[in-house]
Design a protein around this motif. Structure first.
Motif, PDB file in Angstrom:
ATOM      1  N   ALA A 239       1.018  -1.109   0.042  1.00  9.26           N
ATOM      2  CA  ALA A 239      -0.010  -0.074   0.012  1.00  9.26           C
ATOM      3  C   ALA A 239       0.976   1.163  -0.058  1.00  9.26           C
ATOM      4  O   ALA A 239       0.540   2.127  -0.550  1.00  9.26           O
ATOM      5  N   ARG A 250      -7.111   5.242  -5.280  1.00  7.34           N
ATOM      6  CA  ARG A 250      -7.694   4.824  -4.297  1.00  7.34           C
ATOM      7  C   ARG A 250      -7.365   3.269  -3.938  1.00  7.34           C
ATOM      8  O   ARG A 250      -7.244   2.738  -5.078  1.00  7.34           O
ATOM      9  N   LEU A 269       0.700  -0.837   9.408  1.00  4.76           N
ATOM     10  CA  LEU A 269       0.461   0.397   8.438  1.00  4.76           C
ATOM     11  C   LEU A 269       1.065   1.723   8.726  1.00  4.76           C
ATOM     12  O   LEU A 269       1.772   2.344   8.077  1.00  4.76           O
ATOM     13  N   LEU A 273       3.854   3.069   6.148  1.00  8.96           N
ATOM     14  CA  LEU A 273       3.215   4.491   5.438  1.00  8.96           C
ATOM     15  C   LEU A 273       4.394   5.619   5.868  1.00  8.96           C
ATOM     16  O   LEU A 273       4.309   6.503   5.132  1.00  8.96           O
ATOM     17  N   TYR A 284      -5.243   6.795   6.913  1.00 14.19           N
ATOM     18  CA  TYR A 284      -5.826   5.599   6.210  1.00 14.19           C
ATOM     19  C   TYR A 284      -7.136   5.453   7.091  1.00 14.19           C
ATOM     20  O   TYR A 284      -7.221   5.773   8.338  1.00 14.19           O
ATOM     21  N   ASN A 285      -7.969   4.902   6.637  1.00 14.90           N
ATOM     22  CA  ASN A 285      -9.179   4.267   7.164  1.00 14.90           C
ATOM     23  C   ASN A 285      -9.175   2.716   7.538  1.00 14.90           C
ATOM     24  O   ASN A 285      -9.099   2.024   6.532  1.00 14.90           O
ATOM     25  N   ALA A 468      -8.023  10.311   3.183  1.00 16.18           N
ATOM     26  CA  ALA A 468      -7.342   9.002   3.264  1.00 16.18           C
ATOM     27  C   ALA A 468      -7.611   8.547   1.825  1.00 16.18           C
ATOM     28  O   ALA A 468      -8.592   8.346   1.383  1.00 16.18           O
ATOM     29  N   ARG A 469      -6.438   7.949   1.282  1.00 15.95           N
ATOM     30  CA  ARG A 469      -6.441   7.242   0.119  1.00 15.95           C
ATOM     31  C   ARG A 469      -6.312   5.868   0.165  1.00 15.95           C
ATOM     32  O   ARG A 469      -6.433   4.964  -0.840  1.00 15.95           O
ATOM     33  N   LEU A 470      -6.237   5.242   1.402  1.00 20.96           N
ATOM     34  CA  LEU A 470      -6.052   3.733   1.720  1.00 20.96           C
ATOM     35  C   LEU A 470      -7.236   3.432   2.496  1.00 20.96           C
ATOM     36  O   LEU A 470      -7.522   3.903   3.859  1.00 20.96           O
ATOM     37  N   ASP A 471      -7.988   2.457   2.186  1.00 21.43           N
ATOM     38  CA  ASP A 471      -9.115   1.880   3.091  1.00 21.43           C
ATOM     39  C   ASP A 471      -8.688   0.541   3.557  1.00 21.43           C
ATOM     40  O   ASP A 471      -8.310  -0.276   2.744  1.00 21.43           O
TER      41      ASP A 471
END
Length: 887
Positions: A239, A250, A269, A273, A284-285, A468-471
């Motif tokens: 990621a 995304r 993460l 990150l 991130y979410n 956030a661009r990461l789920d």
């Protein structure tokens, strides 16, 4: 039915009359996705459209139920209860039905029974006489009583409301609320829902299935990771690399067991990150909700309400109940008096306080937290007159008032998450108030307990960070999502397909016949096929991974990915050239300065021998684990009691002759009873009468057994009991307290140390080491005795005082008449040493340990792993990061 519905695209949906269209989704998250994609589908010539209702199925059912309740002769109950209230009622019914039978977990039985009730109605399960089981018959009995209780209280749960709505739609007494109903995200329809939708069609409504163009994966890659931890690290690095390549893309990580792996996910993460140029974590979410009670403000509110419930009775409270509230904060002086509140809590722990009287609590608040004291007293005034049992709606209002008096949630700006927690807590109080009809009238403590249970069972997750661009999501949450690339992890044959879990109260043949969810392997395989297909449609680039090993257990890939060839995956930057890791060994602190007080006594030298870094951190830095709250059954209280009793005995008796005289005159029992009564007053004041009697009876037997040993010794007189000594070595000053010193017939001394525990008493392995531990007796014999006037030491005695019998171990150079003492020459390491040689050896070692401590020597080294078995700052030593430090 679902497969036969006509498909409709987003473009076609936007052309429907919004006022007459309803989009039903599987959950709230999917509803938000449909709305976002509907907005994104607008072309350049259409900037604004009227948006139809887009709601989850559960919200639609509640809306229809509310509408039905206003119809004449609807047959609806006067009050509706939610899932929490229904579970409370189920539990009460089961407890009454099973009062004469042993049922260990009625709460679990209530949850399973509620699920079985809904399952049978949703899937129209019928159980024939041939398939009835004893568990099913008991469930049917509970179910009948539960529905009788609902009718008696004029209540209706969600399952009955759903059934009533279904019947009203089929009878034509209720309208669906829209002419066009569009389904989105449904992979199957239960028979009851299918019947409702068929009734809508029969009344002229139209049904549609929202179609979304599938995303055929350009590439699907399979990765085999060594273990689950490594799998998460690979996914996190993937990621991070994708976000660096395309910051506007995304991406998603989808995990089969996300709830269990949430902490690991966050750790991996954050490490992968990193932070942005301003030092902030890359957002991130993670779609995992944890109980509302786990969030600080909710925890603080519950802690203060519990403290008030206990203190309002005017009786002493346990320190842990008040301490939990003090440490949670969220009150008047939240930030300004945080240190003062912590001091109060630490005082109770260090002083082993078992109960706190109201006046003592207010006195401590006055010294350390005056703002909180003012709020506390105002709140206690509010409690006057509120002690009578009341309904939960009344308690809900009272709880809000009490918390306001305490200054909750504390002064200062609330961040977004804290504000959302407060909103969720207020909603929980509203839900609690709605359970009044079920719970009846409760006292303060019972109402707080029910609120705690509700908050424990209420999941809460802050709103998604839009930047956030990461789920990071679970399987169900990812369904229907669209990303540029997805990593799906945890794809073992235990996860997809999952192991069936049929409801135990509904016979399995009936569940199989109805094709009920989770009932059979075939049903799980059917669900898994649909889920895997949906996962592959989430993105054009899909990475599929599984772990090969979990602990000692071998894992196999899911059959859905087993035929794909495993590909190696290297985290970004792994191919870069290696570099030398620099390290700095820093195990020398500042030297001890003259005139500075030294924390601790003989423990300083003993800990320096065990692990120098432990000694430095504990006694120079003051680092120590916060003591646990005192327990009335604490073994240390028993040890203090026995030590105090022995001290009193030998303060009354000057020598062995006096002891023998009491025994001959038959007056020893009287003396022991008096001694134990005084010792119990000093050490067991918080014990109840029964426990105090038991401990005193045990101590009487222990003391009588030991005094028999004392009578059989060679003659002696008692020189000191619980005497304090001060020892200086350069700037180091240590305090030492000895249990007892006897003067023997030859004029030399025997130093006695009482042990009341059940561990090994033999000091051989500890005293023969190059860096001896358990040093109290050797310390006195080799150092203090030489530096003080008087006779030398002739015996070192460890005496166990225990109900299993008296025991003696140690070394002696003089005749004491105690079995268990041996000459130093009997121990291999001391075979060539005389008594004075041994004293000199110990003296040199102790002086060397003292010089180490004074110089600041703080090497993180231990001779044996069990040297630090009871270390209270093990995280500080960080030995798990380098096993070589324990040598």
């Amino acid at each position: 039915m679902l497969d036969s519905l006509p498909a409709i695209s987003f473009d076609q949906l936007s052309g429907f009359d919004a006022q007459d269209t309803l989009v039903l989704t599987v959950n709230n998250r999917h509803a938000r996705r449909v709305l976002a994609e509907l907005s994104a589908s607008l072309g350049g010539d259409r900037r604004v459209i009227a948006v139809p209702d887009i709601i989850p199925l559960s919200a639609w059912l509640r809306r229809l139920s509310d509408r039905l309740s206003f119809l004449p002769d609807s047959g609806m109950a006067g009050h509706a209860i939610d899932a929490f209230g229904a579970r409370l009622l189920w539990q009460r019914v089961i407890e009454r039905a099973e009062s004469d039978r042993a049922l260990l977990d009625t709460a679990q039985a209530a949850m399973l029974a509620m699920e079985a009730d809904r399952l049978m109605d949703d899937w129209r399960i019928e159980v024939g006489p041939d398939h009835e089981t004893s568990d099913y018959l008991r469930f049917e009995e509970w179910r009948a009583r539960y529905r009788e209780a609902l009718a008696e209280l004029d209540l209706e749960d969600a399952n009955q409301a759903h059934e009533a709505v279904c019947a009203a739609l089929r009878a034509g007494r209720l309208h669906s609320g829209a002419r066009h109903i569009v389904l989105s995200g449904f992979t199957e329809l239960s028979p009851r829902l299918a019947a409702m939708l068929a009734a809508v069609q029969e009344r002229g409504g139209s049904l549609w299935a929202l179609s979304r163009p599938p995303v055929a994966p350009h590439a699907a890659h399979r990765v085999a990771a060594p273990d689950p931890d490594a799998e998460w690290r690979l996914a996190a690095h993937w990621a991070a690399g994708e976000l660096r390549k395309n910051p506007d893309g995304r991406y998603a990580i989808v995990a089969g067991r996300l709830e269990a792996d949430a902490a690991l996910a966050h750790r991996c993460l954050r490490a992968a990150l990193g932070a942005d140029a301003e030092g902030r974590h890359i957002p991130y979410n993670v779609a995992v909700a944890r109980p509302l009670s786990g969030w600080p403000l909710a925890r603080a509110a519950l802690a203060w309400l519990r403290a008030l419930a206990l203190a309002g009775r005017g009786r002493p409270c346990r320190p842990e109940d008040l301490g939990g509230a003090l440490l949670a904060g969220g009150c008047a002086g939240h930030a300004e008096e945080a240190a003062g509140r912590a001091v109060i809590d630490a005082y109770w722990r260090h002083q082993a306080v078992l109960a706190v009287r109201p006046k003592d609590f207010t006195a401590l608040l006055g010294r350390h937290a005056p703002r909180l004291l003012e709020a506390w007293q105002a709140c206690m005034a509010e409690l006057d007159g509120d002690g009578a049992p009341a309904g939960l709606d009344v308690w809900s209002d009272r709880f809000r008032r009490y918390l306001r008096c305490l200054g909750f949630p504390g002064r200062g700006m609330l961040d977004s998450h804290s504000f959302q927690v407060l909103e969720a807590l207020d909603a929980a109080l509203e839900r609690m108030a709605a359970q009044s009809a079920v719970a009846g009238k409760l006292g303060f403590g019972a109402a707080v307990g029910l609120l705690r249970r509700l908050v424990d069972e209420t999941p809460f997750q802050p709103q998604r960070d839009p930047s956030a661009r990461l789920d990071v999501l679970g399987f169900l949450e990812s369904e229907g999502g669209r990303w540029d690339a997805v990593w799906i992890l945890g794809l073992t044959d235990e996860v997809l397909p999952a192991v069936p879990r049929p409801n135990p109260f509904v016979p399995l043949p009936a569940q199989r016949r109805a094709n009920a969810p989770r009932a059979t392997p075939e049903r799980e395989l059917q669900w898994a096929r649909g889920m895997f297909r949906a996962l592959l449609e989430c993105a054009p680039q899909v990475w599929l991974s599984h772990a090969c090993q979990e602990g000692e257990r071998e894992l196999r890939p899911s059959p859905f990915i087993a035929e794909l060839d495993a590909e190696p995956f290297s985290p970004p930057g792994a191919a870069a050239g290696s570099c030398m890791l620099e390290s700095l060994r820093d195990d020398l602190g500042p030297a001890l300065q003259p005139g500075r007080p030294t924390r601790g006594g003989i423990g300083v030298i003993d800990t320096q021998a065990r692990n120098p870094l432990w000694a430095f951190a504990r006694y120079r830095l003051g680092a120590r684990r916060l003591s646990a709250y005192a327990d009335v059954g604490d073994q240390n209280a028993r040890g203090l009691f026995l030590h105090r009793a022995m001290e009193l005995v030998w303060r009354m008796l000057p020598d062995q002759a006096a002891l023998r005289g009491l025994v001959g005159e038959g007056r020893l029992d009287g003396l022991l009873h008096g001694v134990l009564e005084q010792a119990a007053d000093d050490c067991l004041s918080d014990y109840g009468p029964a426990l105090r009697r038991l401990e005193s009876a045990r101590a009487l037997a222990v003391l009588a057994s030991w005094l028999e040993v004392e009578c059989a010794r060679t003659p002696f007189s008692v020189r000191d009991v619980e005497q304090d000594y001060l020892w200086r070595h350069g700037p180091l000053e240590l305090n030492l307290r000895l249990d007892r010193i006897d003067e023997l017939a030859d004029g030399r001394l025997a130093v006695i140390d009482y042990k009341t525990g059940g561990g090994s008493l033999d000091p051989r392995s500890d005293w023969m080491r190059d860096r001896p531990i358990g040093l109290q007796l050797p310390f006195y014999a080799s150092v203090l005795a030489q530096e003080s006037a008087g006779a030398g030491v002739g015996a070192l005695v460890l005496a166990r005082l225990h109900a299993k019998g008296a025991e003696v171990k140690g070394l002696a150079d003089a005749e004491c008449g105690l079995e268990g003492l041996v000459s130093p020459r009997a121990w291999p390491a001391f075979a060539e040493l005389g008594w004075e040689d041994l004293m000199a050896r110990w003296r040199r070692t102790i002086h060397q340990l003292a010089r180490e401590y004074i110089s600041g020597h703080a090497a993180n080294q231990s001779l044996r792993p069990d040297d630090i078995e009871y270390c209270d700052i093990l995280p500080f030593l960080r030995l798990n990061e380098d096993d070589k430090r324990v040598e």
